[in-house]
Design a protein around this motif. Structure first.
Motif, PDB file in Angstrom:
ATOM      1  N   TYR A  53      81.794  83.532 -62.305  1.00  0.00           N
ATOM      2  CA  TYR A  53      82.760  83.019 -61.335  1.00  0.00           C
ATOM      3  C   TYR A  53      84.187  83.056 -61.884  1.00  0.00           C
ATOM      4  N   LEU A 102      79.830  74.767 -54.986  1.00  0.00           N
ATOM      5  CA  LEU A 102      80.110  75.750 -56.027  1.00  0.00           C
ATOM      6  C   LEU A 102      81.211  75.263 -56.950  1.00  0.00           C
ATOM      7  N   SER A 103      82.308  74.780 -56.380  1.00  0.00           N
ATOM      8  CA  SER A 103      83.405  74.290 -57.224  1.00  0.00           C
ATOM      9  C   SER A 103      82.974  73.042 -57.995  1.00  0.00           C
ATOM     10  N   ALA A 140      74.325  76.360 -59.769  1.00  0.00           N
ATOM     11  CA  ALA A 140      75.675  76.501 -59.233  1.00  0.00           C
ATOM     12  C   ALA A 140      75.890  75.618 -58.013  1.00  0.00           C
ATOM     13  N   PHE A 141      74.856  75.393 -57.213  1.00  0.00           N
ATOM     14  CA  PHE A 141      75.013  74.662 -55.966  1.00  0.00           C
ATOM     15  C   PHE A 141      74.322  73.298 -55.950  1.00  0.00           C
TER      16      PHE A 141
END
Length: 173
Positions: A53, A102-103, A140-141
């Motif tokens: 990312y 994600l962030s 990631a999620f």
């Protein structure tokens, strides 16, 4: 063809310098993220995902710089970007939770308030049986949690940042 190179020598050198800078910064990002992952005993898959990312964001920045170097007409570029952002905004409005997860996953990677193997209690009134939960995986999620009775709870990363979480037992100590 020779005229093209003679007329655009500065642009070519600037583009080459930008690409070299991209390679160097990418290398630094990989080293730093791997070192952080190794020092904090993060899962290798989590480290690879974070590297991917961050390099993708860097690539977008480099493309913007190269576009600036070659002097693309800003009016045409603004029209292109405004159209793309309008379509992207409409598409992502429905998917805002995916981006926030994600962030949040990237923030959790660097903040590391808890790690895989820690026992946590999530203070959320919407969850039946608030815990404690064993953190099995951080993706990631979402985060995969296992309750004491063996049930799995898949909890979004954005909620892991929004809800109060008490670390009951850390595998560090």
């Amino acid at each position: 063809m020779t005229d093209f190179f003679l007329e655009n020598t500065n642009k070519i050198y600037s583009t080459i310098a930008t690409l070299v800078a991209f390679i160097i910064i990418r290398f630094i990002i990989i080293i730093v993220v791997r070192r952080i992952g190794r020092l904090n005993n993060f899962v290798k898959g989590r480290v690879k995902l974070t590297i991917k990312y961050m390099v993708l964001i860097l690539a977008f920045i480099i493309v913007g710089i190269i576009t600036f170097i070659w002097g693309v007409n800003f009016e045409e570029l603004a029209l292109l970007f405004s159209s793309m952002f309008a379509i992207l905004g409409i598409a992502l409005f429905a998917q805002w939770s995916i981006l926030s997860n994600l962030s949040a996953g990237i923030i959790l990677f660097f903040a590391f308030p808890f790690k895989i193997g820690d026992r946590v209690k999530i203070l959320d009134k919407d969850i039946d049986g608030e815990g404690p939960y064993l953190i099995e995986d951080i993706k990631a999620f979402h985060v995969t949690l296992r309750s004491e009775n063996g049930g799995n709870l898949i909890y979004p990363n954005s909620l892991m940042m929004q809800k109060p979480i008490s670390v009951i037992e850390s595998k560090e100590f």
